[in-house]
Write a protein that holds these residues in place. Structure first.
Motif, short mmCIF file in Angstrom:
data_model
loop_
_atom_site.label_atom_id
_atom_site.label_comp_id
_atom_site.label_asym_id
_atom_site.label_seq_id
_atom_site.Cartn_x
_atom_site.Cartn_y
_atom_site.Cartn_z
N LEU A 5 0.84 -1.20 0.00
CA LEU A 5 0.00 0.00 0.00
C LEU A 5 0.87 1.25 0.00
CD1 LEU A 5 -3.09 0.66 2.22
CD2 LEU A 5 -1.21 2.27 2.29
N ALA A 6 1.86 1.24 0.86
CA ALA A 6 2.74 2.41 0.98
C ALA A 6 3.45 2.69 -0.34
CB ALA A 6 3.76 2.18 2.08
N ARG A 7 3.97 1.63 -0.93
CA ARG A 7 4.71 1.80 -2.17
C ARG A 7 3.80 2.34 -3.28
NH1 ARG A 7 7.82 -1.93 -1.41
NH2 ARG A 7 9.76 -0.77 -1.15
N ARG A 8 2.57 1.88 -3.31
CA ARG A 8 1.62 2.36 -4.31
C ARG A 8 1.29 3.84 -4.11
NH1 ARG A 8 1.73 0.97 -8.21
NH2 ARG A 8 0.49 -0.32 -9.59
N TYR A 9 1.10 4.20 -2.86
CA TYR A 9 0.78 5.60 -2.55
C TYR A 9 1.90 6.52 -3.02
CZ TYR A 9 -0.81 9.64 0.22
OH TYR A 9 -1.25 10.87 0.62
N VAL A 10 3.11 6.17 -2.66
CA VAL A 10 4.25 7.00 -3.03
C VAL A 10 4.44 7.00 -4.54
CG1 VAL A 10 6.75 7.23 -2.85
CG2 VAL A 10 5.39 6.74 -0.81
N ASP A 11 4.29 5.83 -5.14
CA ASP A 11 4.45 5.74 -6.58
C ASP A 11 3.42 6.61 -7.30
OD1 ASP A 11 5.76 4.36 -8.87
OD2 ASP A 11 3.70 3.71 -9.25
N PHE A 12 2.19 6.57 -6.82
CA PHE A 12 1.14 7.39 -7.41
C PHE A 12 1.51 8.87 -7.32
CE2 PHE A 12 -2.65 10.01 -7.07
CZ PHE A 12 -3.47 9.53 -8.06
N GLY A 13 1.93 9.29 -6.14
CA GLY A 13 2.24 10.70 -5.94
C GLY A 13 3.42 11.18 -6.77
N CYS A 14 4.36 10.28 -7.05
CA CYS A 14 5.52 10.67 -7.84
C CYS A 14 5.22 10.64 -9.33
CB CYS A 14 6.70 9.75 -7.53
SG CYS A 14 7.32 9.92 -5.84
N ARG A 15 4.43 9.66 -9.72
CA ARG A 15 4.13 9.52 -11.14
C ARG A 15 3.07 10.53 -11.57
NH1 ARG A 15 5.41 5.00 -13.73
NH2 ARG A 15 5.40 3.85 -11.77
N ASP A 16 2.02 10.65 -10.78
CA ASP A 16 0.89 11.50 -11.14
C ASP A 16 0.95 12.81 -10.36
OD1 ASP A 16 -1.24 11.97 -12.71
OD2 ASP A 16 -2.45 10.30 -11.97
N ARG A 17 2.06 13.47 -10.54
CA ARG A 17 2.41 14.64 -9.75
C ARG A 17 1.34 15.72 -9.72
NH1 ARG A 17 8.38 17.26 -9.89
NH2 ARG A 17 7.51 19.19 -9.07
N GLY A 18 0.89 16.12 -10.91
CA GLY A 18 -0.09 17.20 -10.98
C GLY A 18 -1.37 16.84 -10.27
N MET A 19 -1.83 15.63 -10.48
CA MET A 19 -3.06 15.19 -9.83
C MET A 19 -2.90 15.14 -8.32
SD MET A 19 -6.19 14.31 -9.98
CE MET A 19 -6.90 13.56 -11.44
N PHE A 20 -1.77 14.64 -7.87
CA PHE A 20 -1.52 14.57 -6.43
C PHE A 20 -1.54 15.97 -5.81
CE2 PHE A 20 1.08 14.11 -2.61
CZ PHE A 20 0.58 12.94 -2.07
N GLU A 21 -0.91 16.89 -6.50
CA GLU A 21 -0.89 18.27 -6.04
C GLU A 21 -2.31 18.83 -5.95
OE1 GLU A 21 1.38 22.19 -7.74
OE2 GLU A 21 2.29 20.25 -8.10
N LEU A 22 -3.08 18.57 -6.99
CA LEU A 22 -4.46 19.04 -7.00
C LEU A 22 -5.27 18.45 -5.87
CD1 LEU A 22 -6.71 20.60 -8.58
CD2 LEU A 22 -7.17 18.44 -9.76
N MET A 23 -5.09 17.15 -5.65
CA MET A 23 -5.89 16.46 -4.63
C MET A 23 -5.71 17.07 -3.24
SD MET A 23 -5.08 12.65 -6.06
CE MET A 23 -5.42 11.71 -4.57
N PHE A 24 -4.52 17.57 -2.98
CA PHE A 24 -4.25 18.08 -1.63
C PHE A 24 -4.09 19.59 -1.58
CE2 PHE A 24 -3.09 13.60 -1.42
CZ PHE A 24 -3.74 13.23 -0.26
N ARG A 25 -4.64 20.25 -2.60
CA ARG A 25 -4.62 21.72 -2.58
C ARG A 25 -5.48 22.22 -1.44
NH1 ARG A 25 -5.51 24.90 -8.19
NH2 ARG A 25 -6.71 26.19 -6.75
N HIS A 26 -4.93 23.13 -0.68
CA HIS A 26 -5.65 23.58 0.50
C HIS A 26 -6.89 24.39 0.15
CE1 HIS A 26 -2.22 21.96 2.31
NE2 HIS A 26 -2.06 22.77 3.32
N ASP A 27 -6.83 25.16 -0.93
CA ASP A 27 -7.95 26.06 -1.20
C ASP A 27 -9.15 25.33 -1.80
OD1 ASP A 27 -6.49 25.49 -3.43
OD2 ASP A 27 -6.91 27.39 -4.42
N LEU A 28 -8.98 24.07 -2.12
CA LEU A 28 -10.15 23.34 -2.61
C LEU A 28 -11.09 22.98 -1.47
CD1 LEU A 28 -8.90 20.88 -5.35
CD2 LEU A 28 -9.83 23.17 -5.53
N LEU A 29 -10.55 22.92 -0.27
CA LEU A 29 -11.35 22.42 0.83
C LEU A 29 -12.40 23.43 1.28
CD1 LEU A 29 -8.45 20.83 2.79
CD2 LEU A 29 -10.27 19.65 1.56
N GLU A 30 -12.05 24.68 1.24
CA GLU A 30 -12.96 25.69 1.79
C GLU A 30 -14.30 25.69 1.06
OE1 GLU A 30 -10.37 28.97 1.38
OE2 GLU A 30 -8.93 27.94 2.69
#
Lengths: 195, 195
Positions: B87-112
């Motif tokens: 699970l851990a390896r997949r999570y990290v791999d996803f975040g490194c490979r799908d960089r833009g999407m990962f960034e978007l997913m955790f953008r702070h201003d989307l939450l408000e």
DNA sequence: AGGCTCCGTAGACAGTGTCTACCAACTTGA
DNA sequence: TCAAGTTGGTAGACACTGTCTACGGAGCCT
């Protein structure tokens, strides 16, 4: 240089105050210029681009964090593990308290216009951690840079996900202390109860 | 619903493709509309605001990540520690490979603008981790939610700082494997050499 | 005095997100 | 069948952004 009244320094100071009080989203070029009492074109005399100004503001954030941690370590017993724990707690505390600045410091788009300076600003901190951990955990097969990196990323993730709000969701509170304690135990071995 | 040709679904799909190919910075409302072949006002019929559309795009990112991890766990032996490592390896791999999407997913201003939905999208993943870690490390005094949180933040920080570029700076390479290995050992105890 | 550089102003430009008026096509009701 | 209403998209305006360029007014040096 004390009380530097030059516009360049004033712009940076206004930015620092602004990001602290109103968050990272308000750091537009024109807003900074407005609060500094100059026209929107004035910053261009000192910063070729908006991102260059933001990078300079972020740099003061790294300087501030480094100073805080240095101060913390100065008031700390000589035990490497205790010092690492204090460093860790300061890092997380900084990121939670100075949210906007922390966000700015690690903004990805600042790097492209600033390949050198900004990342380097984080190096002294990392080297402190490497030094401490090589003394706290000697003789491990793993290089101290990796051990320090593993710890740093853990601290960083705690801040990032706390500010994102997932702590409250997962554990019911925004309190980072249990997580921080668990992270320190994981990376440094059993700790005495948190202070 | 297959091949849904409705504009709403098309906008989201265009956004997903765009953030994957060109990064998070290009995800403007007007650019998405342009690539979907409609006027810039059209998205408003389905998303009250730009951030609402971005949130929907990010949500597909969480769904994708969840699916990838579920798939990974399906092809994995029953040992909780091995499953956690996968699970851990997949999570990290996803975040490194799908960089833009990962960034978007955790953008702070989307939450408000999205107090509920988006954070909740990460809950299933967290619960998988909690379940696995309570089986991998039973009898610890620490609640499994805290143990899982400590591990998750570590993985998250690895992705975040790698994409920020500090891995290359600190360890001379962008390879996350040594860090990931160290993090897993810290949180799960000694691991056999990475696969 | 005449040039000169420094430092800031002011306006234009393309791009952004939001809002509003409009309109064409389709559905619905009597 | 025809009128009315709804649906779904267009087009333009507005305020705001970062960048660029032309201008101007001090101050300084010879």
């Amino acid at each position: 240089m004390v009380g530097d009244t030059g516009l360049r320094a004033r712009l940076v100071q206004v930015g620092v105050d602004l990001v602290r009080s109103d968050g990272a989203a308000t750091l537009t070029l024109r807003e900074i210029a407005r609060r500094a009492g100059v026209s929107h074109g004035a910053p261009r005399r000192y910063f070729p681009t908006h991102l260059a100004l933001l990078s300079e503001i972020a740099r003061t954030g790294f300087a501030d964090l480094t100073a805080q941690i240095t101060q913390t370590l100065a008031d700390c017993p000589d035990d490497p593990r205790a010092r690492l724990a204090a460093l860790a707690r300061r890092y997380v505390d900084f990121g939670c308290r100075d949210r906007g600045m922390f966000e700015l410091m690690f903004r990805h788009d600042l790097l492209e216009s600033n390949h050198l300076g900004l990342r380097d600003s984080s190096l002294p901190l990392f080297e402190m951690a490497v030094d401490l951990i090589s003394r706290a955990r000697p003789g491990t097969g793993t290089p101290p840079t990796v051990l320090a990196g593993a710890l740093w990323t853990n601290l960083h993730g705690i801040v990032e996900l706390r500010n994102w709000g997932s702590l409250r969701l997962a554990t019911g509170t925004d309190d980072v202390e249990p997580l921080l304690h668990a992270a320190l135990e994981a990376h440094l071995g059993p700790m005495r109860p948190s202070p």
